[in-house]
Design an enzyme around this catalytic site. Structure first.
Site, short mmCIF file in Angstrom:
data_model
loop_
_atom_site.label_atom_id
_atom_site.label_comp_id
_atom_site.label_asym_id
_atom_site.label_seq_id
_atom_site.Cartn_x
_atom_site.Cartn_y
_atom_site.Cartn_z
N ASP A 10 0.86 -1.17 0.00
CA ASP A 10 0.00 0.00 0.00
C ASP A 10 0.91 1.24 0.00
O ASP A 10 2.10 1.14 0.30
CB ASP A 10 -0.87 -0.04 1.26
CG ASP A 10 -1.61 1.25 1.50
OD1 ASP A 10 -2.36 1.68 0.62
OD2 ASP A 10 -1.41 1.84 2.58
N ASP A 12 -0.15 5.13 1.05
CA ASP A 12 -0.36 6.04 2.18
C ASP A 12 -0.45 5.27 3.49
O ASP A 12 -1.24 4.34 3.63
CB ASP A 12 -1.65 6.84 1.98
CG ASP A 12 -1.54 7.82 0.82
OD1 ASP A 12 -0.66 8.69 0.88
OD2 ASP A 12 -2.35 7.71 -0.13
#
Length: 217
Positions: A10, A12
């Site tokens: 991922d 953020d």
């Protein structure tokens, strides 16, 4: 022999320290539109989803005009302080170490393609990813679409893939795609919520993540 061939991150809250900024941008966007402001917990919960799902979750009864108004102001506030967002400590070194061990590295993110491309220009490790996939290029998390795309693109099976993220959306994405999941506890979602989804491990820093992967991955 490695247990995994493909490591998907991922963005953020996993690679870059942006969760507080995202949550504040959401709250400011609601305030700008004279709408009830979501609390911090709800604003952090939606991090990782696409923008449509984010605001549908927070305010399912928004009109089309209200929804667009919030999206516009969210983008304004996010871009206003985007230059202050940095990667977490040890991310570059960790990704380099993993790349040298011949893992395929990839990104699956709730950001738009425009947003991720802009973010990639601000870091010094974008070249280490063999493929990236964004929420506006298919179905967003936790639908397995983006992880299926990445696995197909690289030619790796779910059994040889691990998804790493700071939210339950990331771990559900892994489960829905038939892959393994690893939670990082320094991002948006609390550790107990990550553990409840039975990841193979949870780590408290990127350095700890790298060490675990080099030993067990």
């Amino acid at each position: 022999m490695n247990n995994f061939d493909l490591i998907v991150f991922d963005w953020d809250g996993t690679l870059v320290d942006s969760t507080a900024h995202i949550a504040k941008s959401i709250q400011k966007a609601y305030a700008d539109n004279d709408l009830p402001v979501p609390n911090e917990a709800d604003s952090k919960h939606v991090i990782g989803l696409g923008l449509v799902d984010t605001f549908n979750y927070l305010s399912p009864d928004l009109t089309k005009e209200q929804h667009q108004g919030i999206v516009n102001r969210y983008r304004h506030h996010f871009l206003e302080a985007d230059k202050t967002i940095h990667s977490f400590k040890n991310v570059l070194e960790g990704l380099q170490d993993l790349s040298q061990k011949n893992y395929f590295l990839a990104v699956a993110t709730g950001k738009s393609r425009e947003g991720l491309n802009r973010a990639l220009t601000k870091v010094n490790f974008g070249h280490l990813f063999v493929v990236t996939r964004c929420a506006d290029e298919g179905l967003p998390k936790p639908n397995p679409d983006m992880l299926h795309f990445i696995m197909d693109d690289v030619g790796v099976t779910p059994e040889r893939t691990v998804m790493i993220g700071d939210t339950t959306h990331d771990l559900l994405l892994a489960q829905n795609a038939g892959a393994q999941g690893i939670g990082v506890t320094y991002g948006a979602h609390e550790k107990d919520k990550l553990i409840a989804l039975n990841p193979i491990t949870c780590v408290d820093s990127f350095a700890e993540l790298t060490t675990w992967l080099l030993k067990n991955g």
